[in-house]
Design a protein around this motif. Sequence first.
Motif, PDB file in Angstrom:
ATOM      1  N   GLU A  66       0.804  -1.341  -0.128  1.00 34.76           N
ATOM      2  CA  GLU A  66       0.022   0.126   0.102  1.00 34.76           C
ATOM      3  C   GLU A  66       0.730   1.272  -0.078  1.00 34.76           C
ATOM      4  OE1 GLU A  66      -2.425   0.462   3.328  1.00 34.76           O
ATOM      5  OE2 GLU A  66      -1.022   0.302   4.860  1.00 34.76           O
ATOM      6  N   ASP A  67       2.120   1.267   0.445  1.00 36.97           N
ATOM      7  CA  ASP A  67       3.044   2.268   0.444  1.00 36.97           C
ATOM      8  C   ASP A  67       3.537   2.669  -1.022  1.00 36.97           C
ATOM      9  OD1 ASP A  67       2.566   2.574   3.208  1.00 36.97           O
ATOM     10  OD2 ASP A  67       4.500   1.681   3.829  1.00 36.97           O
ATOM     11  N   HIS A  68       3.414   1.659  -1.732  1.00 33.39           N
ATOM     12  CA  HIS A  68       4.295   1.957  -3.168  1.00 33.39           C
ATOM     13  C   HIS A  68       3.343   2.027  -4.229  1.00 33.39           C
ATOM     14  CE1 HIS A  68       8.547   1.818  -1.726  1.00 33.39           C
ATOM     15  NE2 HIS A  68       8.069   0.614  -1.105  1.00 33.39           N
ATOM     16  N   ILE A  69       2.054   0.954  -4.106  1.00 28.32           N
ATOM     17  CA  ILE A  69       1.319   0.847  -5.343  1.00 28.32           C
ATOM     18  C   ILE A  69       0.576   1.800  -6.286  1.00 28.32           C
ATOM     19  CG2 ILE A  69      -0.761   0.334  -4.095  1.00 28.32           C
ATOM     20  CD1 ILE A  69       0.627  -1.559  -6.939  1.00 28.32           C
ATOM     21  N   ALA A  70       0.262   2.929  -5.312  1.00 30.17           N
ATOM     22  CA  ALA A  70      -0.434   4.167  -6.026  1.00 30.17           C
ATOM     23  C   ALA A  70       0.710   5.065  -7.016  1.00 30.17           C
ATOM     24  CB  ALA A  70      -0.849   5.123  -5.284  1.00 30.17           C
ATOM     25  N   ASP A  71       1.805   5.314  -6.127  1.00 31.85           N
ATOM     26  CA  ASP A  71       2.898   5.882  -7.127  1.00 31.85           C
ATOM     27  C   ASP A  71       3.373   4.886  -8.519  1.00 31.85           C
ATOM     28  OD1 ASP A  71       2.850   8.052  -5.623  1.00 31.85           O
ATOM     29  OD2 ASP A  71       4.405   7.410  -4.317  1.00 31.85           O
ATOM     30  N   CYS A  72       3.434   3.745  -8.001  1.00 28.68           N
ATOM     31  CA  CYS A  72       3.814   2.757  -9.096  1.00 28.68           C
ATOM     32  C   CYS A  72       2.854   2.657 -10.380  1.00 28.68           C
ATOM     33  CB  CYS A  72       4.074   1.310  -8.617  1.00 28.68           C
ATOM     34  SG  CYS A  72       4.530   0.009  -9.769  1.00 28.68           S
ATOM     35  N   LEU A  73       1.862   2.555 -10.157  1.00 26.76           N
ATOM     36  CA  LEU A  73       0.541   2.565 -10.959  1.00 26.76           C
ATOM     37  C   LEU A  73       0.585   3.892 -11.811  1.00 26.76           C
ATOM     38  CD1 LEU A  73      -2.321   0.542  -9.243  1.00 26.76           C
ATOM     39  CD2 LEU A  73      -0.235  -0.140 -10.926  1.00 26.76           C
ATOM     40  N   LYS A  74       0.613   5.015 -11.218  1.00 27.26           N
ATOM     41  CA  LYS A  74       0.560   6.449 -11.769  1.00 27.26           C
ATOM     42  C   LYS A  74       1.775   6.557 -12.704  1.00 27.26           C
ATOM     43  CE  LYS A  74      -1.474   9.019  -7.798  1.00 27.26           C
ATOM     44  NZ  LYS A  74      -1.018   9.849  -6.716  1.00 27.26           N
ATOM     45  N   SER A  75       2.901   6.043 -12.443  1.00 24.07           N
ATOM     46  CA  SER A  75       4.148   6.190 -13.344  1.00 24.07           C
ATOM     47  C   SER A  75       3.929   5.231 -14.453  1.00 24.07           C
ATOM     48  CB  SER A  75       5.249   5.800 -12.550  1.00 24.07           C
ATOM     49  OG  SER A  75       5.648   4.351 -12.307  1.00 24.07           O
ATOM     50  N   ALA A  76       3.240   4.139 -14.294  1.00 26.49           N
ATOM     51  CA  ALA A  76       2.996   3.110 -15.351  1.00 26.49           C
ATOM     52  C   ALA A  76       2.201   3.615 -16.317  1.00 26.49           C
ATOM     53  CB  ALA A  76       2.455   1.885 -14.821  1.00 26.49           C
ATOM     54  N   ARG A  77       1.211   4.554 -15.861  1.00 28.09           N
ATOM     55  CA  ARG A  77       0.127   5.274 -16.850  1.00 28.09           C
ATOM     56  C   ARG A  77       0.890   5.980 -17.950  1.00 28.09           C
ATOM     57  NH1 ARG A  77      -4.234   2.724 -18.118  1.00 28.09           N
ATOM     58  NH2 ARG A  77      -5.083   2.669 -16.216  1.00 28.09           N
ATOM     59  N   LEU A  78       2.241   6.501 -17.570  1.00 24.60           N
ATOM     60  CA  LEU A  78       2.851   7.270 -18.543  1.00 24.60           C
ATOM     61  C   LEU A  78       3.320   6.519 -19.850  1.00 24.60           C
ATOM     62  CD1 LEU A  78       5.540   8.827 -16.184  1.00 24.60           C
ATOM     63  CD2 LEU A  78       3.566  10.088 -17.318  1.00 24.60           C
ATOM     64  N   VAL A  79       3.019   5.392 -19.920  1.00 23.67           N
ATOM     65  CA  VAL A  79       3.507   4.375 -21.210  1.00 23.67           C
ATOM     66  C   VAL A  79       2.323   3.466 -21.333  1.00 23.67           C
ATOM     67  CG1 VAL A  79       6.044   5.159 -20.742  1.00 23.67           C
ATOM     68  CG2 VAL A  79       5.150   2.918 -19.627  1.00 23.67           C
ATOM     69  N   ALA A  80       1.566   3.328 -20.558  1.00 27.01           N
ATOM     70  CA  ALA A  80       0.540   1.646 -20.708  1.00 27.01           C
ATOM     71  C   ALA A  80      -0.800   2.100 -20.868  1.00 27.01           C
ATOM     72  CB  ALA A  80       0.556   1.216 -19.291  1.00 27.01           C
ATOM     73  N   ASP A  81      -1.303   1.502 -21.877  1.00 27.09           N
ATOM     74  CA  ASP A  81      -2.802   1.549 -22.190  1.00 27.09           C
ATOM     75  C   ASP A  81      -3.526   0.639 -21.280  1.00 27.09           C
ATOM     76  OD1 ASP A  81      -2.641   2.972 -24.838  1.00 27.09           O
ATOM     77  OD2 ASP A  81      -1.113   1.467 -25.112  1.00 27.09           O
ATOM     78  N   GLU A  82      -3.011  -0.103 -20.754  1.00 23.41           N
ATOM     79  CA  GLU A  82      -3.484  -1.276 -19.932  1.00 23.41           C
ATOM     80  C   GLU A  82      -2.496  -1.577 -18.690  1.00 23.41           C
ATOM     81  OE1 GLU A  82      -5.772  -5.596 -20.928  1.00 23.41           O
ATOM     82  OE2 GLU A  82      -3.604  -5.325 -21.150  1.00 23.41           O
ATOM     83  N   ILE A  83      -3.311  -1.637 -17.380  1.00 26.67           N
ATOM     84  CA  ILE A  83      -2.610  -2.029 -16.475  1.00 26.67           C
ATOM     85  C   ILE A  83      -3.378  -3.380 -15.561  1.00 26.67           C
ATOM     86  CG2 ILE A  83      -1.564  -1.244 -13.943  1.00 26.67           C
ATOM     87  CD1 ILE A  83      -1.470   1.510 -15.251  1.00 26.67           C
ATOM     88  N   ILE A  84      -2.444  -4.222 -15.320  1.00 23.88           N
ATOM     89  CA  ILE A  84      -3.075  -5.257 -14.595  1.00 23.88           C
ATOM     90  C   ILE A  84      -2.105  -5.664 -13.405  1.00 23.88           C
ATOM     91  CG2 ILE A  84      -2.924  -8.094 -15.130  1.00 23.88           C
ATOM     92  CD1 ILE A  84      -2.837  -7.364 -17.998  1.00 23.88           C
ATOM     93  N   VAL A  85      -3.196  -5.956 -12.358  1.00 21.05           N
ATOM     94  CA  VAL A  85      -2.383  -6.281 -10.932  1.00 21.05           C
ATOM     95  C   VAL A  85      -2.897  -7.571 -10.560  1.00 21.05           C
ATOM     96  CG1 VAL A  85      -2.310  -5.240  -8.610  1.00 21.05           C
ATOM     97  CG2 VAL A  85      -2.172  -3.624 -10.500  1.00 21.05           C
ATOM     98  N   LEU A  86      -1.761  -8.222 -10.131  1.00 23.26           N
ATOM     99  CA  LEU A  86      -2.243  -9.736  -9.574  1.00 23.26           C
ATOM    100  C   LEU A  86      -1.739  -9.377  -8.250  1.00 23.26           C
ATOM    101  CD1 LEU A  86      -2.876 -10.698 -12.151  1.00 23.26           C
ATOM    102  CD2 LEU A  86      -1.861 -13.075 -11.674  1.00 23.26           C
ATOM    103  N   ASP A  87      -2.628  -9.421  -7.142  1.00 22.35           N
ATOM    104  CA  ASP A  87      -2.335  -9.615  -5.805  1.00 22.35           C
ATOM    105  C   ASP A  87      -2.415 -11.065  -5.094  1.00 22.35           C
ATOM    106  OD1 ASP A  87      -2.128  -7.684  -3.140  1.00 22.35           O
ATOM    107  OD2 ASP A  87      -3.626  -8.869  -2.644  1.00 22.35           O
ATOM    108  N   SER A  88      -1.439 -11.176  -4.126  1.00 26.78           N
ATOM    109  CA  SER A  88      -1.436 -12.382  -3.608  1.00 26.78           C
ATOM    110  C   SER A  88      -1.948 -12.503  -2.149  1.00 26.78           C
ATOM    111  CB  SER A  88       0.092 -13.041  -3.428  1.00 26.78           C
ATOM    112  OG  SER A  88       0.735 -13.070  -4.807  1.00 26.78           O
TER     113      SER A  88
END
Length: 675
Positions: free
Chosen positions: A428-450
């Motif tokens: 939870e400390d990282h995921i928001a910033d990670c996904l925001k940065s991924a959106r700079l280049v990604a049309d689709e974002i897939i997250v698999l949580d364990s």
Amino acid sequence: MTNQIKKPIHLLFVLGVGGALLSSSILAGATLLLAITGFAISYRKALYQAGWDKPKELRLLHFAFWFFVLVSAYSWALEGFSYEGGKTLGTHARFILFWPLIIAFSYARLGANTVFAGAGLMAASILGLFGSALIANHGSLDLLLSSRFGGGINPISFGNIALLSSFLTLTGGLFFYRSKRFPIALLFIAMGAGAAAIAMLSQTRSDLIALPFLLLLLVPLLSRNLRIVSLVAIPVVLMTAIATNERMSQSFEGFLQNDTLDSGITIRMEVWGLAWHMFAENPWTGVGLGGYTREIEASVASGESSAVLIDCCTGHAHNDLLNVAATSGIPGILGWTFLIFLPLAIFARHLFSTHVATAHLAASGSMISVGYLLFGLTEATFNRTLFLTFYLLSVAGIAAALLNELSASYVRQRTKTVSATIITMNEEDHIADCLKSARLVADEIIVLDSGSTDRTVEIAKQYADIVEVTDWPGFGVQKQRALEKATGDWVLSLDADERITPELGREINHRLAAPDADAYKLPWAVTIYGTRLDFGRSGRAPLRLFRREGVRFSDALVHERILIPEGRKTRTLRGRLTHYTHRDFGHSLEKSAKYAWLGSLEKHRKGKKTRTMIYPTLRGLMTFVQVYFIRFGFLDGAVGYLTAVTYAQVTFNKYAGLWTLSPKRENHPSVEERK
């Protein structure tokens, strides 16, 4: 106010380079004023406030220049602070101005136009010097050609630097031609060719050695058809230059007729032998900056060496490598190697860039390094003020301009669709910033949580297109599951503690407009304890971006690999993938222990063994040496040292864990079990 500072910086660079052969004072004065400007900009933190992110390439060059000065200071101190050594150190100390020069050039956004304007002015000055000499000789060209032309300075210094400037001007001509500025292109090509011809009138033999290599560095800038023509033209130009060099012809003739070498070569060979003897006697320290002069004088006084050495060779050994070996030993050799080959490696990497300005600047920088390498075969170029200052200013200017042009070159928009895949577990400390940065280049974002027990899934659903909760089968299998859900042409595989920086995002989008590879590695920028590491562990560039078709992940429990079909091309991008490896030192210890044990289990699963504890110990030491020294981790300061020690510990623990899993220990009952 900003333009009032930037324009003078461009002007000073052009005047400094362009006036180098007219007067060394012009070169030195411009360099000093630029460095003072850089100090002022640095003091005001104006560049950092503008969002400048220090490129690791420039930090590496900074180290090369500083290391050379530190080795010289070390040699001077060991010999007892002699007067002669102090003069040499004073010359070398100019290299400490490299970083303020970089600050000034980066702040002013120095680019290819300014660099080549400086080269063109230098070529014009060479033509002017030759014209002045012709007028002074009442138009008698034969009288001028009957002696070595030096433009009023040492013919060797003139010939070497004039040849370099002529090739920089030719490179500028090709740059302007590729930029469709045809009149200025033709002017630069004509001036470059004329300056090269005048450089050859210096009768400097090292010019003939450097000539074919400088010509070869022009080849990547030519069209495919012209490259074929150049393979024929280069030998013709070289043979013509040799045939018209009177000193070289006389040397060949004397050797063929009398089996004797030219007196200049004979003297150099004698002094090279003496320099080698000094190094062999003192391999770790050398004889000191002033010790070389004392050794030569003592050798002549004792009758062991020719008296002519007093007149020509007491200042230096007429060879850069042998000179630093004699005066500073192995540290000196290392310093010289860094000074020549680190810039060459950085420039040569971009020789075949599709960006016009970048490719031509890369060729120019490579010419400087290669030229000094070859000129240094018969001269101690870094002991001559003119040579040294020109190297300092030209390398700093071209390096800053290269990186400025690179940063501005990412302008295209990608035409390929990209799916970003991320696996998570309590992030939870990282995921928001990670996904925001991924959106700079990604049309689709897939997250698999364990099965996160924190807010990871809740946060991920705000940014990702697909979020699923699954079991935990291991890193490789989980990432393969995420890959199978991707629909994009390309896949970006990220960890939750990684970020795509804005510049890396622009570079990825630019590359995927017309991909020149099937997969790309993204260099890490590990960030811990408030410090971004540019070296050490950040020396790695993991494969993260790839064309989806036919690719899969290995089924490893940890340190999984992306398996690319055979025959596909992989390249490394320049932009940095920020990697926040852990929250604090406690988390570092916890994560390190986990990864080390998973690594032990993975190797055990593959049938690997280690029979003694010597192997884990040696592997740990090797990891430290690799991370801290070979990958320049020491440049990252205290955090770099801590990181190297941590990774060494992880390596030791991994192989120590494997040792505990060997069949003998695994099946042998403990004392408690026997009870």
